[in-house]
Scaffold this active site. Sequence first.
Site, short mmCIF file in Angstrom:
data_model
loop_
_atom_site.label_atom_id
_atom_site.label_comp_id
_atom_site.label_asym_id
_atom_site.label_seq_id
_atom_site.Cartn_x
_atom_site.Cartn_y
_atom_site.Cartn_z
CD GLU A 176 -3.08 -1.02 2.19
OE1 GLU A 176 -2.96 -0.18 3.12
OE2 GLU A 176 -4.03 -1.82 2.13
CD GLU A 295 -3.95 -5.81 3.09
OE1 GLU A 295 -4.87 -5.13 3.62
OE2 GLU A 295 -2.74 -5.52 3.19
#
Length: 502
Positions: A176, A295
Amino acid sequence: MPQTASARFTLDPAFAVGDVNPRLFGSFVEHLGRCVYTGIHEPGHPAADEAGLRTDVLELIRELGVTAIRYPGGNFVSGYKWEDSVGPVEERPRRLDLAWRSTETNRFGLSEYIDFVRKVGGEPMMALNLGTRGVAEALELQEYANHPSGTALADLRVGHGDKDPYGIRLWCLGNEMDGPWQTGHKTAEEYGRLAAETARAMRQIDPDVELVACGSSNQSIPTFASWEATVLQETYDLVDYISLHAYYEERDGDRDSFLASAMDLESFIDSVVATCDHVGARLKSKKKINLSLDEWNVWYQTHYKNAEPPNWEEAPRLLEDNYSVTDAVVFGSLLITMLRHADRVTVACLAQLVNVIAPIMTEPGGPAWRQTTFYPFAQASAHGRGRVLQVNVDSPTYETAAYGEVPLLHATAVLDESTGAVTVFAVNRDQHRPLPLEITLHGLPVTRVVEHTVLADADPEARNTLTDPERVTPHPGEGTALTDGALRTTLEPMSWNVVRLA
């Protein structure tokens, strides 16, 4: 809305999406809350093995059917020093974890992770710290983990008790990095260059490593799509996957929209695929970049926005969502979406595996049990291996505030070409009414219904808890029949369904 029409679709093996990669049923272990400590690792627990792993949890993980297991983060990885997690446990340093304001003891480290993955029959998927570290540290970890012997770092691993290399094939180039919350957050240009440099160097050690570049952490972030385009411009020929992360929750009591969350995931996947292929076309490359949905889950993030942050405790109770049967139906619908895109979504990691927004819960010194979301995942992993068939539904619709008009039926089907068996996964999004379903079968040698199981409950808030761990479990469906080349059944209101044909 009054419901008079039924839903229907046709299955034909001549029309397929693609083969399911077993990595679609991956999961995620992060040093966050109690995922590791008192989750999978609790020395002194009555069920702990010689390595401190909870055997009751290992049994549930095997039942869940998890394949690739991503580690050690997540946001945690952007402050991770892999050297802290190897060698004698009593000599490992305690560190501050900036991501979750916790104290990391490093009692569970790299060797323990590999041992855990092997015991559950999974595959390691290692994330690299490209937040506070870079190319050199990635290469050092790769050498320590994978080189047989004869170098300082490989021999260090041997000296630590692991003679055999770990054989890690799948690596994430950071986590991320588009997010301002990430330690070491970078612009797309900065990250793209670093990811390319790291990938190029890692391939000098091993040309066959599989690498995941960081895509957008969600579809609503302002840099979405432009981030992917910029990163792939730098990394396209050096990586195999680009990641995407997706979490969903019911907001402001809008359950109709929540039940249609898969519409957003469908859009997210389609947009990332389009961006990847656009960059590939611009580069005149015949290579296809696949997607790593590493995720995904139902996660009630809004419940924690105003929570008091941890004060550097060890393994605090964080993000321990208790999932309802409604959550499990949405969760199943997300699984259906991944299967429907199995030609390009070839890695996926349910975040996370134990305690933290997880299908498995534990109590320190106490039992482990299955959340409602355990069942759709276990069933999809067990019966969703094979070739995904095209499913174009003709279904009644309903109106949602978030996604407009949405089909009540969400479905996919998987053919086991070795046996000819077919499994249909289907969700009825209608909260109150059953949905008649007819499936026409062409060219499929199935003659009987092996099983029809349903996950549904008259109480949409029904949950499994420490005191009532089996409140919600799958039950047999009724009235399902295969006659005259068609399967006919009725889906219960707001339900996850698995129909197996042979």
